[in-house]
Design a protein around this motif. Structure first.
Motif, short mmCIF file in Angstrom:
data_model
loop_
_atom_site.label_atom_id
_atom_site.label_comp_id
_atom_site.label_asym_id
_atom_site.label_seq_id
_atom_site.Cartn_x
_atom_site.Cartn_y
_atom_site.Cartn_z
N GLU A 77 0.82 -1.21 0.00
CA GLU A 77 0.00 0.00 0.00
C GLU A 77 0.85 1.26 0.00
OE1 GLU A 77 -2.97 -0.27 3.10
OE2 GLU A 77 -3.17 -2.43 2.79
N PRO A 78 1.70 1.43 -1.01
CA PRO A 78 2.58 2.62 -1.04
C PRO A 78 1.77 3.92 -1.04
CG PRO A 78 2.65 1.44 -3.14
CD PRO A 78 1.85 0.60 -2.20
N SER A 79 2.38 4.93 -0.44
CA SER A 79 1.70 6.22 -0.31
C SER A 79 2.75 7.32 -0.40
CB SER A 79 1.01 6.28 1.05
OG SER A 79 0.74 7.61 1.41
N GLU A 80 2.33 8.50 -0.82
CA GLU A 80 3.27 9.63 -0.90
C GLU A 80 3.83 10.00 0.46
OE1 GLU A 80 1.76 13.04 -2.93
OE2 GLU A 80 1.49 11.93 -4.82
N THR A 81 3.11 9.66 1.51
CA THR A 81 3.59 10.00 2.85
C THR A 81 4.00 8.74 3.63
OG1 THR A 81 1.37 9.97 3.82
CG2 THR A 81 2.16 12.08 2.94
N GLY A 82 4.29 7.69 2.89
CA GLY A 82 4.73 6.46 3.54
C GLY A 82 6.14 6.60 4.10
N ARG A 83 6.37 5.98 5.24
CA ARG A 83 7.71 5.94 5.86
C ARG A 83 7.90 4.57 6.51
NH1 ARG A 83 10.57 10.64 7.23
NH2 ARG A 83 12.19 9.06 7.63
N LEU A 84 9.17 4.25 6.72
CA LEU A 84 9.49 3.06 7.50
C LEU A 84 9.64 3.51 8.94
CD1 LEU A 84 12.00 1.27 5.12
CD2 LEU A 84 9.53 0.95 5.33
N SER A 85 8.80 2.97 9.80
CA SER A 85 8.77 3.47 11.18
C SER A 85 10.08 3.22 11.92
CB SER A 85 7.59 2.89 11.94
OG SER A 85 7.62 1.48 11.96
N CYS A 86 10.87 2.24 11.47
CA CYS A 86 12.16 2.00 12.15
C CYS A 86 13.16 3.10 11.87
CB CYS A 86 12.73 0.63 11.78
SG CYS A 86 13.34 0.49 10.09
N GLN A 87 12.87 3.94 10.89
CA GLN A 87 13.80 5.01 10.52
C GLN A 87 13.35 6.37 11.06
OE1 GLN A 87 16.78 4.11 8.92
NE2 GLN A 87 15.89 2.17 9.59
N ILE A 88 12.37 6.35 11.93
CA ILE A 88 11.89 7.61 12.51
C ILE A 88 12.24 7.63 13.99
CG2 ILE A 88 9.85 9.03 12.99
CD1 ILE A 88 8.51 7.74 10.54
N PRO A 89 13.24 8.41 14.39
CA PRO A 89 13.59 8.49 15.80
C PRO A 89 12.54 9.27 16.59
CG PRO A 89 15.16 9.76 14.43
CD PRO A 89 14.09 9.24 13.54
N VAL A 90 12.25 8.77 17.78
CA VAL A 90 11.27 9.46 18.62
C VAL A 90 11.96 10.58 19.39
CG1 VAL A 90 9.69 9.21 20.57
CG2 VAL A 90 9.83 7.40 18.84
N THR A 91 11.37 11.75 19.30
CA THR A 91 11.81 12.92 20.08
C THR A 91 10.55 13.64 20.54
OG1 THR A 91 11.80 14.50 18.26
CG2 THR A 91 13.83 13.22 18.57
N ASP A 92 10.74 14.61 21.42
CA ASP A 92 9.59 15.42 21.86
C ASP A 92 8.88 16.07 20.68
OD1 ASP A 92 10.15 14.80 24.48
OD2 ASP A 92 11.18 16.70 24.91
N ALA A 93 9.63 16.32 19.60
CA ALA A 93 9.06 17.01 18.44
C ALA A 93 7.96 16.19 17.76
CB ALA A 93 10.16 17.35 17.44
N LEU A 94 7.90 14.89 18.07
CA LEU A 94 6.87 14.05 17.45
C LEU A 94 5.57 14.04 18.24
CD1 LEU A 94 8.63 10.81 16.13
CD2 LEU A 94 8.36 13.03 15.03
N ASP A 95 5.52 14.79 19.32
CA ASP A 95 4.31 14.79 20.15
C ASP A 95 3.10 15.20 19.31
OD1 ASP A 95 3.12 14.39 22.71
OD2 ASP A 95 2.83 16.55 22.81
N GLY A 96 2.11 14.31 19.24
CA GLY A 96 0.91 14.59 18.45
C GLY A 96 0.91 13.92 17.08
N LEU A 97 2.00 13.25 16.75
CA LEU A 97 2.11 12.58 15.45
C LEU A 97 0.97 11.58 15.25
CD1 LEU A 97 3.79 11.84 12.86
CD2 LEU A 97 5.00 10.17 14.27
N VAL A 98 0.47 11.52 14.03
CA VAL A 98 -0.58 10.57 13.66
C VAL A 98 -0.11 9.76 12.46
CG1 VAL A 98 -2.97 10.29 12.91
CG2 VAL A 98 -2.37 12.16 14.47
N VAL A 99 -0.15 8.44 12.59
CA VAL A 99 0.21 7.57 11.47
C VAL A 99 -0.84 6.49 11.31
CG1 VAL A 99 2.71 7.95 11.76
CG2 VAL A 99 1.64 5.98 12.86
#
Ligand code: FES
Length: 106
Positions: A77-99
């Motif tokens: 299910e490819p998407s223009e906003t697709g990402r691999l979650s293992c490549q997204i480091p968690v920081t405070d800046a992600l507060d509120g993220l929706v996936v």
């Protein structure tokens, strides 16, 4: 710490508190989010940790490296906003993220 909302393919929403310094994939697995297979354990070599990032958030994330872009071509299910979650480091800046978690991973 960041509060992150995962939306399953059936629309079920689950909010988790993700620890800084981990990846979005590890936070999802540790919190029992279904549909994050993470077959390679975070080595960016399987694409089974694929998530679709809410468009309002996509541009706020660190852009994907070339290896991640290459692997995303194999994501279900490819998407223009697709990402691999293992490549997204968690920081405070992600507060509120929706996936959204795709209905299949392969
Ligand atoms: Fe395999 Fe993310 S866990 S690419």
């Amino acid at each position: 710490m960041a509060k992150i909302k995962f939306i399953a393919a059936d629309g079920t929403e689950t909010e988790i508190n993700a620890e800084n310094g981990t990846s979005l994939m590890v936070a999802a697995v540790n919190n029992g989010i279904k549909g994050i297979v993470a077959e390679c354990g975070g080595a960016c070599s399987c694409a089974t940790c694929h998530v679709i990032v809410d468009p309002s958030w996509y541009g706020k994330l660190t852009p994907p490296a070339q290896l991640e872009k290459d692997m995303l071509e194999f994501a279900a299910e490819p998407s223009e906003t697709g990402r691999l979650s293992c490549q997204i480091p968690v920081t405070d800046a992600l507060d509120g993220l929706v996936v959204t978690v795709p209905s299949a991973q392969y």
